[in-house]
Structures are given as C-alpha cells and as structure tokens.
Design a protein around this motif. Structure first.
Motif: not given
Lengths: 239, 446
Positions: A97-105
């Motif tokens: 949706r936002d074109g970003v990485r989601v910083d979760v392990d």
C-alpha cells in the motif's frame, strides 16, 4: 580410511563412587513448557524447512520503488545475504500500500497485520493463512503484463498453506514453502536460473482493497545481472 | 534428483526433490565398463558433453573414463562390504543390467542421482557426473572423480532403502560415505565441514529447502561421529530403519540398541564439536585443528540472551576472576542441556535448578556448550546469568561425595574408553549431589 583415537582421552577420571546412572545426559536437560500450540495443535512455522524458518532478525533488504501514473515499480532486495547465508537471515516484509519495508523480524511478523507480502530468495509469502494474521488472500491471474489486469478476479483467491492438518510441510518443487503464489517460476536445469511465469498476482485485503503485483525479473540488479533474489517488480492498486 | 553442490562456483542447485527422469542422451555415445564390473559408464565422444580424450595406455578408452569406472567399482564394493544394500538393478535400462553412470557437462552441480522407477523394495536409478571438471575448483581430476562418483553411487544405495529422507541425512551420509571410503585420500568431507561446523546453531532436524546451501553436505560430520562412536553398523542399521521411519527416529531406535539414544548422542556430538579449529585438543577429532571452529557467541559477562532452536548448539565463552554461579533459563518450550568445559576439555554438567540449569564455577576460562534437544521448536530465547554462588566451595579433603574431575592422558582403568568426558561428570554429580548441594567447583578438576 581415517582412524581416530578421539575421545578416549576425553574420558575423565574422578574420585567419585556409587554412580548408578547410565543415561545422564537427558536427566540434566531442562524443559519448560511456556508455549502454546496453535488451535490445530501445530504451529505452522514449526514445520518450515531450515532455510525458511523464523529468524529473530529484521531484514536490511532495500525496497527501492517509485510510483508513476499509479504504477509502482522498482526493486526488492530479498537476497538475504546470498545463497550460502540466507537460511539464517530473515524474510523481507513489504507493505504494498505504501511501498515500504515493514521492519519486523520473522517472529514478530507472525503477529503483524502491517505487511502484505514477504520475500526471501525464491520463497514468496502472503500475510494470511499459515504465514500471518493479515487476512490477505491472493489470486493468480495468467497475464504477461500488469496492464492486462484492470479488474480483480471475483474468485480464485487462496492463502498460504504450507502445513497440513497433521503438521506436514508442503512445498513447491524447489523446496520453498507452499504459498498462495504457488509455483511462480520456471527453473532452468541447464542454467539453474529462475524465470517468473507470465502471471500477475492480485492480493486482496480484508478491507476489500486489492493490489495487482507482477514479478518482472528475479535478477533485477542491473549492475549484477546474475544476482538472484533481487526482484524487479511492479504493482498497481485495483478498483 | 539428488544433486551435488559444486563448491566455490556460485552453485545454485543444491537438493531438488528426487525426480523420475529420462536417461540422458549423449552425442556419439560410447560406453565402458570393467570386466566383471557392476557399472557401465556412458560418455560422449563429441560435443559439449565429450570427455577428455587422453588415452595414455592406448586402450581405446579415454583415461578419464577408465578412472571413473575404476572409482565406481571401488566405491560400490566398499559400500557393500560396509554392509549397505546394493543399488537396485535397473533391468535393461542403459543397455544392460549394469548400473549406469552418465558423464555430462553439468553446470553448478557436479553430479546427481536420478530415480528411474520404484517398487515396494525401493527405487532403481542412474547417476550422472561431470564430464571433465573443467572450471571446477578441485585440486586434481582424481580428487574430483573421487569426490563425485562415489557420492552419487551412494545415493543409488540410498534409493534401495527409500527416497524420502531429508537432505541432511541423504547428502550428509553420501559425503560421509566418500570419507569412509578414502579417508585422507580425499578431502571432500573437509571441504564441506565449514558449512555445518560454522552453523551449529541451526536446527538440524528441520527439512532443508532452497538453493545453494552446503549445510546438508557438511552434516556429514554427524554420521562421521556416529560411525566412530557406535560403528559403521549404526549407519547401516539407521538406513534400514529409514525404510519405515524418519531418519532421526530410526537413529534413536538404533542407538537404543547400543545403550544410547538420539539425545545422548547429540549431546556428545555437540560437545566434541566445541574442540575444533583453534579450540582443538589432542583428544578431539583427528585433524580437528585444521577444521573451522564452531562459532562462539559473545563472551558472557553478567547476563545474556542466546537463541536456541531444535537440535543445535551454541558455544558461549566465559572468563571468571572470581567464583560465580552460572544459570541457564530457557524462555520457552524447549529442552536444553548445558555443560561448561575448560580449554583442555574437562568440564561439568549444569544440573536442574529452579526453572533452569545451574552450576558453580571457579575462576578460569570456559566454554558453555548449550545443546538444543527439542525437535520442531521455534527459535527460543535462553537467558544466561552469572551471579553470586549459592553455596560455598566444597573442601577437597572433606568432601566424601565430591567429584574430582580431571582430564587424563591415558585411558583410565575401569572406564570404557569411549565414554566421553561430557557424560561422566554429570553421572557423578547427579549421583553425589541430587539435591544440588555440595557441588564441586569445576576449577578443581583442571
């Protein structure tokens, strides 16, 4: 043939007596039952192959995309340290949706609804089913270009399902966990290269929004054209 | 198809599922087999698959092909002598009843084994190996042939039992089989070892998927250990057990017949593996000083969290300048064993205490070997802590029940030589100190 005298000299002497234990190792193990099984009795992540098991680390892979005329395109770095190291590196989680990485392990991703898709080497997953709580579903649409897909299909959506009810792993032929993406590539036995099938993947969220996603190339690094898992992709949101 | 990884060449294909495939077609094919032999080598005389044409003995058969044939016969005979099943016959496929080995110009992988057909007794297949090893990193042609040909033939031996075992066992025992055949005459085992010894934290029991990871090949260290600890017959029996059981269950049953278990063997294995590379000691594996060292975690200062998953091991350095109590507390549903050893291999088992394990330590330098023993668990935090001793050190002279643990340079009378140190301290300590009291400081054993 090699012979070893190994360990004979590792035997310890001891001024101890009355030892009647013959199986000491497990006696000294400790087991703490602090976990809870999934409702089915099997946590799907426990059946994942070693190469795709959850890793307690956040991916540093870049999501490098731009949006022009409602089409987002660019690269997703899912190289995960290369083939020799990727087993011990995490998936790259992406919010389309936002074109970003989601910083979760990989562990936190199991309870995150923020990400849409996850990538590690040739393994692709969707946030739903066995992969996560995001309620995403995916439909595979035969199409050679993103432009061919103007509306979302009305049916054919599936979720990731890599663990059977009796806790057996299901994979695609290359060994990747079975996901809603299915067998998304052709494997060339002569060149050992992967080529995306002419398919567009429509991801549907539980709020009804849909995104059409296409893999242009598995080798999307123009500076290093043999570098696998550096995806060149494009996507657009559907009405 | 079982494919052999080509080291150092950017190989991508590691272990594709076994497939039933057509036999290769070679340009201007010729065949060769030793008189009375069991293997027929198929080779191309023209085109990209063509073998090196050198024929120093003017036999009419390329020397390369003759060497492949000799190696193949030697390997099959060795496997049979060791007690393994012979590969199943393929009928008349390939021209006659002999096993077929095809030489091809492969890329990335340098060999593979392919099943032709299966029945209730197992699967028959054929092997494929590289045609010239041009561009491969092997130090010699003989080294390459010895590494690849017996490896692929051992997969055909495995096919006579089952196709369904995971790569860590299938590839691991194939690499081990080459080592068992040649020992110092070949270094394939040593080349693959870093992929395993350098990743001891991985859950060994998990299936392996994907491309290009040599860990399953380096896992040859496990059968290498088992064969020397329990005899080659244990490997043979385990493969027999694989007909009906997953390999770890089969191994557990085999080891139970040898007064051991999968858990006790795995504990020994992970502890011996602490003594490789720069940490090697004379009583470790022969040549272990030339191997890579098992990875060390950051040194434990006061508290630390390490993650443990499945059948695995973590190695944590500890240096103390005062007596301390070491505690190990798993944070989830996992089973662990813990042992602290000095650089000479003398050590002490951590015993149950509260929700975890604990042991008193005297000043000194140690390695904590934390062995994961669960199967199918997720990566789980384990808390390590150094704290005040819960009890004073026990006086040597007055400790009627204490354990003076010390390494020895010669076999101790009355002890079975193969009982490793790693198990002995625990037995003594449990027997002497069931309540966790009167524990002898580990430094007194060193």
């Amino acid at each position: 043939m090699k012979r070893w005298t190994l360990l004979a000299a590792l035997v310890a002497t001891a001024a101890c007596g009355d030892d009647d234990s013959n199986n000491p190792g497990p006696d000294a193990m400790t087991e703490v039952d602090a976990g809870a099984d999934a409702p089915s009795g099997c946590d799907p992540a426990t059946v994942l192959p070693s190469s795709y098991r959850p890793i307690a680390m956040v991916s540093t892979g870049e999501v490098d995309v731009t949006t022009v005329n409602d089409v987002t395109s660019g690269t997703l770095d899912a190289t995960a340290g290369g083939t020799a190291s990727s087993a011990d590196r995490p998936y790259l989680y992406v919010d389309l949706r936002d074109g970003v990485r989601v910083d979760v392990d990989d562990l936190a991703a199991r309870s995150s609804t923020e990400w849409d898709i996850a990538l590690k080497r040739s393994s692709l997953r969707v946030n739903g089913g066995d992969s996560g709580p995001g309620n995403r579903r995916l439909a595979v649409v035969p199409a050679a270009s993103l432009a061919e897909v103007t509306t979302a299909p009305t049916d054919g959506y599936t979720t990731d399902d890599f663990a059977t009810d009796d806790c057996m792993l299901v994979t695609i032929p290359g060994g990747e966990p079975m996901s809603a993406f299915g067998e998304w590539y052709e494997y060339n036995l002569e060149t050992h290269q992967l080529a995306p099938k002419p398919e567009v993947y429509v991801i549907e969220r539980n709020n009804g929004s849909r995104t059409a996603f296409r893999i242009v190339s598995y080798y999307g690094d123009e500076a290093m054209p043999m570098r696998g898992a550096f995806y060149r992709v494009e996507w657009k949101h559907l009405p | 198809m079982r494919a052999r990884l080509a080291i150092g060449l950017g190989a991508v294909l590691a272990y594709a599922p076994v497939a039933v495939a057509a036999r290769p077609e070679l340009a201007d094919e010729a065949t060769f087999g030793l008189d009375g032999g069991a293997v027929l080598v198929h080779y191309a005389t023209t085109g990209p698959d063509a073998v090196p044409p050198d024929d120093a003995d003017d036999s009419g058969v390329p020397d390369f092909v003759e060497e492949v044939a000799r190696t193949a016969e030697e390997a099959l005979a060795h496997f049979a002598t060791s007690g393994f099943r012979r590969p199943l016959g393929d009928g008349a496929l390939g021209g006659d009843a002999r096993l077929d080995l095809y030489l091809r110009d492969l890329s990335a992988a340098d060999g593979n084994a392919v099943a032709d057909h299966c029945d209730e007794t197992g699967c028959a297949g054929h092997a494929i190996a590289e045609n010239d090893y041009a561009g491969y990193a092997y130090p010699s042609r003989t080294e390459a042939i010895r590494s690849v040909v017996p490896h692929e033939l051992f997969h055909l031996v495995q096919f006579a039992y089952t196709l369904d075992q995971p790569a860590t066992w299938a590839e691991g025992t194939a690499v081990w089989a080459v080592e068992h055949l040649y020992g110092d005459g070949n270094s394939d085992f040593e080349r693959f070892l870093p992929a395993f010894l350098g990743r001891t934290y991985r859950p060994f029991e998990r299936a392996v998927g994907g491309f290009g990871d040599a860990y399953p090949y380096g896992a040859a260290l496990w059968p290498y250990f088992l064969a020397h600890r329990f005899g080659v017959s244990a490997i043979v029996a385990a493969w027999e057990g694989c007909v009906t059981s997953p390999f770890l269950d089969a191994l557990d049953a085999v080891l139970a017949e040898r007064d051991a278990s999968l858990a006790t063997a795995w504990i020994e294995f992970t502890r011996i593996n602490a003594f490789t590379g720069a940490h090697a000691i004379p009583s470790s594996y022969p040549g272990a000083e030339r191997w890579v060292a098992a990875p060390r975690e950051p040194a434990l200062e006061a508290t630390a969290t390490v993650h443990v998953e499945g059948l695995s091991a973590r190695y944590v350095p500890i240096t103390l300048d005062a007596p301390m109590q070491l505690t190990v507390s798993p944070g989830g549903a996992i089973t662990v064993a813990a042992w602290v050893a000095d650089a000479a291999g003398a050590g002490v088992e951590l015993l149950p205490a509260g929700d975890g394990l604990a042991a008193p330590l005297e000043p000194g330098a140690y390695t904590l070997v934390l062995t994961g023993l669960s199967r199918g668990t997720l990566t789980t935090p384990v808390e390590l802590a150094l704290g005040p001793r819960e009890e004073p050190p026990v006086d040597d002279e007055d400790d009627a029940g204490g354990c003076a643990v010390s390494p020895i340079s010669s076999p101790a009378s009355g002890l079975v030589p193969w009982i490793p140190l790693v198990l002995v301290p625990l037995r003594r300590r449990r027997a002497r100190h069931p309540g966790g009291s009167q524990r002898r400081p580990v430094s007194q054993s060193m």
